[in-house]
Design an enzyme around this catalytic site. Structure first.
Site, mmCIF file in Angstrom:
data_model
loop_
_atom_site.group_PDB
_atom_site.id
_atom_site.type_symbol
_atom_site.label_atom_id
_atom_site.label_comp_id
_atom_site.label_asym_id
_atom_site.label_seq_id
_atom_site.Cartn_x
_atom_site.Cartn_y
_atom_site.Cartn_z
ATOM 1 N N LYS A 1 0.835 -1.192 0.000
ATOM 2 C CA LYS A 1 0.000 0.000 0.000
ATOM 3 C C LYS A 1 0.874 1.248 0.000
ATOM 4 O O LYS A 1 0.523 2.270 -0.582
ATOM 5 C CB LYS A 1 -0.927 -0.024 1.214
ATOM 6 N N ARG A 2 2.022 1.141 0.655
ATOM 7 C CA ARG A 2 2.913 2.307 0.715
ATOM 8 C C ARG A 2 3.383 2.747 -0.684
ATOM 9 O O ARG A 2 3.562 3.930 -0.934
ATOM 10 C CB ARG A 2 4.115 2.012 1.615
#
Ligand code: GLU
Length: 505
Positions: A263-264
Site C-alpha cells: 500500500k505504501r
C-alpha cells in the site's frame, strides 16, 4: 471415473480491504471457472477472530459487484454447500480433528506459549516436529489418563498434525510443475485450538475445499509454502482421490520490480491498491480506490488480467469474454509481475475512448454540478464526445473543458503575446460582422462562410484562427474552432469576442 465439474473458490479472510492482488486472484479463478463451464465459490475464512475487521466482508462483495465478477455460490450468493462462512461451520470441523486423533495422525499438545518461547530461546531454529516432539508436553509423551485429566481440568491445548520426517511430498502445480519438498522441513502445524474451539486456517481450508468439492485451488504465491502441508492433510484425511490441482499465481511486484507491491507504494507514487475506497474502522484512515479514482471496471479487469499472463499475441485490449476464451492458467508466468500503474491509466484511457459518450456523461455531469454548472445531458455529452480522447479519466475533462461552460475572465499572457497582433482587434471586429450574418450555425456552414471571408481579404488563416481561439477559450488550447463555436452558439460566440476585443484592445 467421470471427470468432475470444475469448481474453484476465492476464499479471503475478512481482515481489511481487499488488496488488488486478491482481485487478480479472484479474476483468474473467475476466468478459469467460466472457460470450463464450472462454478466459482465465495468463501469467507474467518476462523482467526483476532484479525476480523467489521465491514471487510461487505467491502469485498461490493468490490466484485462493481468489477462485474460474478460468483455462483457463497456468502451472500447462496448455494447447496453452505454455510460459506467458516465461523458458521465450526460444528463441521471437530469430527475431522477427532478422526485424525483417532488414527494417530494428530496429537494433543499442552505446551503453553511461555514453554514454547523458552524452548525457542534455548534451541536455535527450534521447530516442533518429529525430531523434537518427544521432548514436549503432548499426548505422545504423556500417559493417556494424564492427558484426559488435564483436558477434564480445562487445561488449554492444541491439536498438532503429526508429520513424519524424511518423506518427499510432491505438489502438482499447474504453473510451476512439480514442486517437491522434504517433510523434514515442515513443522507439526496446529490444526485446532481448544481455546476458541476453532480449527486453524490449514484444517478449515482443506476440509472446506473437500466438502465444497473444489477441483482447483488457484491462489497467490504466498500460499505455496503451505501447499505440501495441504497435500499431506488431504492424504491423512483419506481424500487423496479428490485432491484439487494447485496453481500458485506470481506475486505482484512494486512498479520498479524490487519487492512485493504494498500500500505504501501506492501512497508514495499516487495510485490505489484497493478496488474501492476503504475506511479503516480502527484507524479511521481512508485509502483511495480504483472506483473513486475514476477507473472503469472493465479497464481494471483488463489491466489485472495481464499481470502475470498474456495471450501470446500483441493484443492488449481484451474484453471479459475474450479473456474467458483466451486465458490459460498453465501459461501464467512464474516470475512476479511488475505493477505498472501507468499502464493501468493507459487502459482506462483506451476504455474511455471505446465507451459510448452517453455512458460517460453521468460522471461528467456530476463533476459539472460540483462546479456549479447545470446543463442538459446533450450539452455535457457533446463535450465528452469532443474531448474524451485527451484524458485518462473523466474528471480530467473539467480543467480542459471548463471554457465550454464558463467564458474566460482572463486571457493567458503568453498566448496573448504570441497570438494577439496589433491588427487582431480589427480583424475580430470584422469577423464578428461575418458571424452575425451566418444563419445556419452548423460546423460546415460556418467553416464555409468564414473561410470565404478570410480568402476574400487575403488574411492569414493562422492569424485569424489563433486570435479567435484566444477570444473564446482564453488560451491556445481546445478542439477545432468550429466545434467550439457550434457548441457555444452564435450569441455566446459574439459576446466572448466582444469582451476580448475590449479587454485586449
Ligand atoms: N484465506 C486465505 C487468504 O486469505 C485463502 C488462501 C487460499 O486460497 O487457500 O488468502
Amino acid at each position: 471415473m467421470e471427470k468432475s465439474k470444475v469448481r474453484v473458490r476465492f476464499a479471503p479472510s475478512p481482515t481489511g480491504a481487499l488488496h488488488i492482488g486478491g482481485v487478480r486472484t479472484a479474476l483468474y479463478n473467475y476466468l478459469f471457472a467460466r472457460q470450463h463451464g464450472g462454478e466459482l465459490i465465495f468463501r469467507i475464512e474467518d476462523t482467526d477472530s483476532a484479525r476480523f475487521v467489521p465491514g471487510a466482508e461487505e467491502y469485498i462483495i461490493e468490490s466484485f459487484r462493481w468489477l462485474g465478477i460474478q460468483f455462483d455460490e457463497g456468502v451472500s450468493f447462496g448455494g447447496s454447500h453452505g454455510p460459506y462462512r467458516q465461523s458458521e461451520r465450526r460444528h463441521i470441523y471437530r469430527q475431522y480433528v477427532d478422526q485424525l486423533l483417532k488414527e494417530d495422525k494428530a496429537y494433543i499438545a499442552f505446551d503453553t506459549p511461555q514453554e514454547l518461547e523458552a524452548k525457542r530461546s534455548e534451541v536455535p531454529n527450534f521447530q516442533y516436529d518429529a525430531s523434537t516432539r518427544f521432548q514436549m508436553r503432548n499426548s505422545l509423551t504423556m500417559a493417556p489418563d494424564e492427558v484426559e485429566r488435564l483436558i477434564a481440568q480445562g487445561e488449554q491445548y492444541v491439536v498438532r498434525f503429526k508429520i513424519e520426517a524424511g518423506e518427499q511430498v510432491c505438489v502438482h502445480d499447474m504453473i510451476r510443475g512439480e514442486v517437491v519438498v522434504n517433510t523434514s522441513v515442515l513443522d507439526d502445524k496446529v490444526l485446532f485450538k481448544s481455546a476458541d474451539q476453532l480449527p486453524t486456517y490449514h484444517l478449515a481450508n482443506i476440509v472446506d475445499d473437500h466438502l465444497m468439492e473444489v477441483t482447483h485451488v488457484i491462489r497467490g504465491e504466498e500460499w505455496l509454502p503451505s501447499a505440501p502441508l495441504h497435500v499431506l492433510l488431504y492424504r491423512a484425511l483419506g481424500w487423496e482421490d479428490t485432491m484439487p490441482q494447485f496453481a500458485h499465481l506470481p506475486l505482484l511486484l512494486k512498479p520498479d520490480g524490487k519487492g512485493k507491491l504494498s500500500k505504501r507504494d501506492g501512497d508514495r507514487l499516487g495510485f490505489p491498491v484497493f478496488p474501492l475506497e476503504w475506511h479503516d474502522p480502527k484507524t479511521g484512515d481512508v485509502s483511495r480506490g480504483y472506483r473513486e479514482d475514476g477507473y472503469l471496471p472493465e479497464a481494471v479487469i483488463n489491466f489485472l488480467a495481464l499481470l502475470g499472463w498474456n495471450p501470446g499475441t500483441e493484443q492488449e485490449i481484451l474484453s471479459l469474454g475474450e479473456l474467458v476464451e483466451l486465458f490459460d492458467i498453465t501459461k501464467c508466468s512464474r516470475a512476479g509481475a511488475k505493477f505498472d500503474y501507468v499502464k493501468g491509466q493507459w487502459f482506462n484511457h483506451e476504455y474511455i475512448l471505446r465507451k459510448p459518450d452517453a455512458e460517460l456523461t453521468p460522471a461528467f455531469q456530476q463533476i459539472l454540478q460540483q462546479n456549479g454548472i447545470h446543463v442538459p445531458d446533450e450539452r455535457a455529452q457533446a463535450v465528452v464526445g469532443m474531448m474524451k480522447g485527451r484524458v485518462n479519466f473523466v474528471h480530467e475533462l473539467w480543467p480542459l473543458c471548463k471554457f465550454f461552460f464558463v467564458a474566460p475572465e482572463v486571457y493567458d499572457e503568453k498566448t496573448v503575446k504570441k497570438r494577439w497582433k496589433e491588427y487582431s482587434a480589427q480583424q475580430m471586429a470584422e469577423l464578428m460582422e461575418v458571424v452575425r450574418t451566418i444563419d445556419d450555425f452548423s460546423i460546415e456552414s460556418q467553416e464555409q462562410e468564414v473561410h470565404r471571408w478570410i480568402e476574400a481579404h487575403e488574411y492569414k488563416m493562422g492569424d485569424i484562427m489563433n486570435a479567435w481561439r484566444l477570444t473564446l477559450v482564453g488560451e491556445g488550447k481546445g478542439p477545432g474552432m468550429f466545434d467550439i463555436t457550434a457548441f457555444l452558439g452564435k450569441d455566446e460566440t459574439l459576446s466572448r469576442m466582444e469582451r476580448a476585443i475590449k479587454v485586449l484592445g
